[in-house]
Enzyme design. Structure first.
Site, mmCIF file in Angstrom:
data_model
loop_
_atom_site.group_PDB
_atom_site.id
_atom_site.type_symbol
_atom_site.label_atom_id
_atom_site.label_comp_id
_atom_site.label_asym_id
_atom_site.label_seq_id
_atom_site.Cartn_x
_atom_site.Cartn_y
_atom_site.Cartn_z
ATOM 1 N N ASP A 1 24.895 22.386 22.425
ATOM 2 C CA ASP A 1 25.497 21.096 22.051
ATOM 3 C C ASP A 1 26.811 20.949 22.818
ATOM 4 O O ASP A 1 27.211 21.849 23.566
ATOM 5 C CB ASP A 1 25.685 21.012 20.539
ATOM 6 C CG ASP A 1 26.688 22.022 20.012
ATOM 7 O OD1 ASP A 1 27.245 22.794 20.813
ATOM 8 O OD2 ASP A 1 26.920 22.033 18.792
ATOM 9 N N ASP B 1 30.330 13.718 23.261
ATOM 10 C CA ASP B 1 30.348 12.457 22.515
ATOM 11 C C ASP B 1 31.216 12.574 21.275
ATOM 12 O O ASP B 1 31.528 13.680 20.833
ATOM 13 C CB ASP B 1 28.925 12.075 22.066
ATOM 14 C CG ASP B 1 28.421 12.974 20.944
ATOM 15 O OD1 ASP B 1 28.709 14.189 20.981
ATOM 16 O OD2 ASP B 1 27.744 12.479 20.034
ATOM 17 N N ASP C 1 16.794 19.782 15.503
ATOM 18 C CA ASP C 1 17.322 21.117 15.214
ATOM 19 C C ASP C 1 18.112 21.049 13.912
ATOM 20 O O ASP C 1 18.554 19.974 13.507
ATOM 21 C CB ASP C 1 18.304 21.555 16.309
ATOM 22 C CG ASP C 1 19.643 20.849 16.155
ATOM 23 O OD1 ASP C 1 19.746 19.693 16.595
ATOM 24 O OD2 ASP C 1 20.561 21.413 15.540
ATOM 25 N N CYS D 1 1.079 31.038 4.377
ATOM 26 C CA CYS D 1 1.900 31.342 5.555
ATOM 27 C C CYS D 1 1.445 32.645 6.211
ATOM 28 O O CYS D 1 1.065 33.594 5.535
ATOM 29 C CB CYS D 1 3.366 31.448 5.145
ATOM 30 S SG CYS D 1 4.470 31.811 6.520
ATOM 31 N N CYS E 1 3.489 34.427 8.328
ATOM 32 C CA CYS E 1 4.662 35.110 8.895
ATOM 33 C C CYS E 1 4.721 36.568 8.442
ATOM 34 O O CYS E 1 4.028 36.991 7.524
ATOM 35 C CB CYS E 1 5.958 34.372 8.530
ATOM 36 S SG CYS E 1 6.658 34.808 6.932
ATOM 37 N N CYS F 1 5.480 36.984 4.660
ATOM 38 C CA CYS F 1 4.381 36.679 3.742
ATOM 39 C C CYS F 1 3.196 37.635 3.901
ATOM 40 O O CYS F 1 2.424 37.826 2.973
ATOM 41 C CB CYS F 1 3.942 35.228 3.928
ATOM 42 S SG CYS F 1 5.244 34.072 3.435
ATOM 43 N N HIS G 1 10.710 33.623 7.383
ATOM 44 C CA HIS G 1 9.708 32.744 6.772
ATOM 45 C C HIS G 1 10.047 31.264 6.991
ATOM 46 O O HIS G 1 9.189 30.471 7.385
ATOM 47 C CB HIS G 1 9.550 33.014 5.276
ATOM 48 C CG HIS G 1 8.803 31.911 4.603
ATOM 49 N ND1 HIS G 1 7.428 31.803 4.686
ATOM 50 C CD2 HIS G 1 9.237 30.804 3.953
ATOM 51 C CE1 HIS G 1 7.062 30.681 4.093
ATOM 52 N NE2 HIS G 1 8.127 30.056 3.641
HETATM 53 ZN ZN LIG Z 1 6.006 33.141 5.430
#
Ligand SMILES: [Zn+2]
Length: 377
Positions: free
Chosen positions: A95, A149, A269, A307, A309, A312, A338
């Site tokens: 940024d 900006d 984001d 999920c 991930c 999980c 997660h």
């Molecule tokens: Zn997960």
């Protein structure tokens, strides 16, 4: 055509303005729409880069304000740039530093030159100008850099917004002049204009004329109501070129993401997924879950049964609750991983739904499932 960034518009959803695209940068390809995790101080908090990568992240964001103050962009440059310094070899976006400086309130002063501010770390005085912001971002070596900006406060009056918006355009022209690496770093311009359509139109017309590789819609998701947020999105993306990526900064809740994508936004984001993780909160396929809740004490099922991930696949709600209650860092690591996977998966599902011309159905199904039940607190 920019050498630093190419954007292909792959498909437009039949029932909305949602779009599928592909961005190519020197450090790899980004399929859009895309959620970008934030690594404020050249690290996504409580996560190794390998773990961030495992969540499906295609690009991460780092903050110019923080890195210019500590460790200093000269040190990052000497390390070989941000990719080398932090061991993340996929695309990075930085940024412009303005957002943090302008939120310092009484600690900063805005002039045509830039913003004078006092460091939140040691009180030292600094000038952040368009030239300085670009110099720092050139040192960092990020693939996408942002024009300097002013993100005006949401309650600023029309007169203030008009002056601020015009100054941001003048600043952007100085950024273009100052940019040393246009062949390897793509400079995006930022549209301002608050909640005034004519000022947005004026801003967009002026920055589009500079023919930059991409554009952001600034000054939304800054504390306004959801109706005001959607109000700007109803027309703002259409003011930008169709063949360039469009980015809305600072959105990380599923509803804000879906509303933006529906109106033609490609990139977003937020610190939200990692920040709420450190407070024991998770985004799951069934809505938000607070792992502190006593009902999870003996719940040996995964945090989110849908999920895939690392968290999980290997741990239970009871274990995560225990870690959080015991103040263990591992709880931040697992919940962050997660939550980032959740938003990456949401982006994947969004892209898939656009490819199949069923974005609106997907959005309705997601809302019903995620927000249909009362928030579990
Ligand atoms: Zn997960």
């Amino acid at each position: 055509m920019s050498k630093a960034l190419q954007f292909e518009l792959l498909h437009k959803d039949a029932g909305s303005k949602a779009r599928r695209g592909r961005i190519t940068t020197p450090h790899g390809v980004i399929e859009t729409p895309v959620f970008m995790p934030v690594g404020t101080q050249a690290t996504v908090k409580a996560m190794k880069p390998e773990s961030v990568n495992d969540t499906g992240a295609q690009i991460i964001l780092a903050n110019t304000y923080h890195l210019m103050l500590r460790p200093g962009s000269d040190i990052v440059r000497e390390a070989g740039g941000l990719h080398e310094f932090m061991n993340w070899h996929k695309p990075i976006l930085t940024d412009c530093g303005g957002f943090q400086v302008f939120s310092l309130g009484h600690l900063r002063k805005i002039t045509e030159e830039g913003a004078m501010f006092s460091s939140h770390i040691d009180g030292s005085r600094h000038m952040l100008s368009p030239e300085k912001s670009i110099e720092v971002q050139n040192d960092l070596g990020s693939d996408i850099i942002m024009g300097f900006d002013e993100c005006a406060p949401p309650d600023a009056d029309r007169d203030y917004i008009a002056k601020s918006q015009a100054r941001t355009t003048r600043w952007l022209k100085r950024c273009v002049e100052a940019h040393r690496n246009p062949d390897t770093q793509a400079l995006f311009g930022i549209m301002q204009g608050g909640f005034f359509k004519d000022l947005r139109e004026e801003s967009a017309a002026a920055i589009v004329e500079l023919n930059l590789p991409g554009y952001a819609i600034g000054g939304i998701s800054v504390g306004e109501t959801k109706e005001e947020y959607i109000g700007v999105l109803e027309y703002a993306p259409d003011l930008l070129p169709e063949n360039k990526p469009r980015y809305v900064m600072g959105i990380g809740t599923p509803d804000y993401i879906l509303e933006a994508v529906e109106r033609g936004v490609d990139m977003f984001d937020c610190v939200e997924p990692t920040r709420i993780a450190r407070h024991g909160m998770a985004m799951t396929s069934q809505g938000r879950v607070s792992i502190k809740n006593a009902k999870y004490e003996r719940d040996f099922t995964p945090l989110d049964p849908e999920c895939d991930c690392y968290c999980c696949r290997n741990y239970s709600r009871a274990y995560l609750r225990h870690l959080f209650k015991a103040g263990e860092t591992m709880s931040h690591m697992l919940l962050s991983e997660h939550n980032l996977r959740f938003l990456s998966k949401l982006s994947e599902d969004i892209r898939d739904s656009i490819d199949k011309d069923r974005f609106s159905d997907f959005k309705a199904e997601f809302y019903a499932k995620y927000y249909g039940e009362r928030e579990q607190r």
